[in-house]
Design a protein around this motif. Structure first.
Motif, PDB file in Angstrom:
ATOM      1  N   LYS A 170       0.810  -1.227   0.000  1.00 39.86           N
ATOM      2  CA  LYS A 170       0.000   0.000   0.000  1.00 39.86           C
ATOM      3  C   LYS A 170       0.842   1.277   0.000  1.00 39.86           C
ATOM      4  CE  LYS A 170      -3.519  -2.407   2.746  1.00 39.86           C
ATOM      5  NZ  LYS A 170      -4.383  -2.356   3.960  1.00 39.86           N
ATOM      6  N   THR A 171       2.150   1.153  -0.196  1.00 37.74           N
ATOM      7  CA  THR A 171       3.019   2.328  -0.202  1.00 37.74           C
ATOM      8  C   THR A 171       3.883   2.382  -1.459  1.00 37.74           C
ATOM      9  OG1 THR A 171       5.022   1.377   0.810  1.00 37.74           O
ATOM     10  CG2 THR A 171       3.247   2.067   2.304  1.00 37.74           C
ATOM     11  N   CYS A 172       4.453   3.546  -1.688  1.00 38.48           N
ATOM     12  CA  CYS A 172       5.565   3.718  -2.626  1.00 38.48           C
ATOM     13  C   CYS A 172       6.753   4.225  -1.821  1.00 38.48           C
ATOM     14  CB  CYS A 172       5.222   4.723  -3.719  1.00 38.48           C
ATOM     15  SG  CYS A 172       3.985   4.150  -4.890  1.00 38.48           S
ATOM     16  N   LYS A 173       7.938   3.949  -2.320  1.00 40.34           N
ATOM     17  CA  LYS A 173       9.145   4.469  -1.695  1.00 40.34           C
ATOM     18  C   LYS A 173      10.012   5.155  -2.745  1.00 40.34           C
ATOM     19  CE  LYS A 173       9.403   1.169   2.159  1.00 40.34           C
ATOM     20  NZ  LYS A 173       9.400   2.139   3.283  1.00 40.34           N
ATOM     21  N   VAL A 174      10.679   6.229  -2.323  1.00 41.82           N
ATOM     22  CA  VAL A 174      11.607   6.955  -3.189  1.00 41.82           C
ATOM     23  C   VAL A 174      13.012   6.727  -2.648  1.00 41.82           C
ATOM     24  CG1 VAL A 174      12.224   9.191  -4.178  1.00 41.82           C
ATOM     25  CG2 VAL A 174       9.833   8.697  -3.627  1.00 41.82           C
ATOM     26  N   TRP A 175      13.932   6.364  -3.547  1.00 44.71           N
ATOM     27  CA  TRP A 175      15.280   5.962  -3.151  1.00 44.71           C
ATOM     28  C   TRP A 175      16.318   6.837  -3.830  1.00 44.71           C
ATOM     29  CZ3 TRP A 175      15.035   1.418  -0.080  1.00 44.71           C
ATOM     30  CH2 TRP A 175      13.826   0.718  -0.146  1.00 44.71           C
ATOM     31  N   ASP A 176      17.414   7.084  -3.141  1.00 47.96           N
ATOM     32  CA  ASP A 176      18.572   7.733  -3.746  1.00 47.96           C
ATOM     33  C   ASP A 176      19.303   6.695  -4.589  1.00 47.96           C
ATOM     34  OD1 ASP A 176      21.667   8.337  -3.660  1.00 47.96           O
ATOM     35  OD2 ASP A 176      20.648  10.252  -3.314  1.00 47.96           O
TER      36      ASP A 176
END
Length: 376
Positions: free
Chosen positions: A244-250
């Motif tokens: 149910k989430t999105c994640k943003v990564w370096d």
């Protein structure tokens, strides 16, 4: 809706559109002197193409938007002329569902098809000839992509591996092994030197293309990953998950910069806009959201569909979001306000794929009703 007639008014300059909806003839007038950047023309279906004898799996434009491709459960991929709706080529040879398809944009002279028959085929978009069949996977191919230089094809498979293939020779370059479950999504960065894969093992892996080695393992999701994508300048990666989430990564350090919250069901698709400043999500909860890729704040919620949204994309200008849903409609939304500008109706079954052309003035939708539609 079906366009019946278009009238030009010379003074004051304007357009009248006669169209049929629900068996009734209707008219829409557009005063050209009063058009502003926020005013949009009515999207009407130019063509409803009986594309395949079985449901479609995917649709994609070439870079110019002059042609598009459709994949299907009928084991074929078809190439179409956008302006006329004419079928240019039928790509036959797979022995099972053609599930993943792509043009080698920006060139557009080749097409890659990935199939449940465990093979990928490389075709000429101009003649329909098959150049190579890539064999090596031991399970279904479910995702693929050309690198931006059009020298490599990457394929992701249910066999837990991704493979890189040389476009010129047709030979396997490397096997990317490291996941413990199916690879469901992959994406090259714009430099073409890195590839990210997303898996049902809850992780994404960043790979060095030249060596085929792991650079980073992105861990943190608590559910299967449904989609991965780089932003334009290769600095960020976004992942969508069934948690149910999105994640943003370096992309350099592999550090998770933010978790995008708000959906109350699985996130099925995610994408950056062309400049990488915005992120759009699509969820099984029937809503889409737009986030800032700088502050990670939710800018607007796109609500109105009556079922899960399986696909989301921006227009090239970044001012509109297009969503496709199981409720048999696609919708066009204003990014700034979150207002639904238009409901694209006419399909008789779930719409699972949609795309803007490069100019942003034409849309294609693919449906389980075995048809695709061209909207302008």
């Amino acid at each position: 809706m079906r366009l019946k007639r278009l009238h030009i008014r010379y003074y004051p300059p304007g357009i009248f559109l006669d169209y049929e909806k629900g068996g009734q003839l209707r008219t829409k007038s557009i005063d050209l002197l009063n058009l502003t950047p926020d005013v949009h023309l009515l999207c009407l279906p130019l063509q409803a193409l009986q594309a395949h004898i079985l449901p479609l799996t995917n649709v994609a434009f070439n870079k110019s938007g002059s042609s598009f491709i459709t994949g299907s459960y009928d084991r074929t991929c078809k190439i179409w002329d956008t302006a006329s709706g004419e079928e240019l080529h039928t790509l036959e040879g797979h022995r099972n569902v053609v599930y993943a398809i792509a043009f080698n944009n920006p060139y557009g002279d080749k097409v890659a098809t990935g199939s449940f028959d465990k093979t990928c085929k490389l075709w000429s978009a101009e003649t329909g000839k098959c150049f190579y069949t890539f064999r090596g996977h031991t399970a279904e191919i479910v995702c693929l992509a050309f690198n931006p230089q059009s020298t490599l094809v990457a394929t992701g498979s249910m066999d837990t591996t991704a493979k890189l293939w040389d476009v010129e020779s047709g030979k396997e370059v490397s096997t990317l092994a490291g996941h413990f479950a199916e690879i469901i999504s992959l994406s090259f960065n714009t430099m073409g030197d890195h590839l990210v894969t997303g898996s049902f093992d809850h992780t994404a892996i960043l790979w060095d293309v030249s060596s085929g080695s792991k650079v980073q393992i992105l861990t943190g999701h608590r559910g299967e990953i449904s989609c991965v994508q780089f932003n334009w300048d290769c600095s960020l990666i976004v992942t969508a998950s069934l948690d149910k989430t999105c994640k943003v990564w370096d992309a350099d350090s592999g550090q998770c910069l933010a978790t995008l919250l708000g959906h109350n069901d699985e996130v099925l698709d995610v994408c950056f806009n062309y400049t990488g400043q915005l992120i759009a999500t699509a969820s099984a909860d029937g809503s889409s959201r737009v986030f800032s890729a700088e502050t990670f704040q939710c800018l607007c919620q796109l609500e109105g569909h009556n079922g899960e949204i399986s696909k989301v994309c921006f227009n090239p200008q970044g001012s509109r979001v297009l969503t496709a849903s199981v409720d048999k409609t696609a919708r066009v939304w204003c990014v700034n306000t979150g207002v639904c500008l238009q409901v694209l109706e006419g399909h008789s079954d779930e719409i699972f794929s949609c795309a803007f052309n490069y100019e942003g003035d034409t849309i294609i939708t693919g449906s389980k009703d075995n048809t695709c539609r061209i909207w302008h």
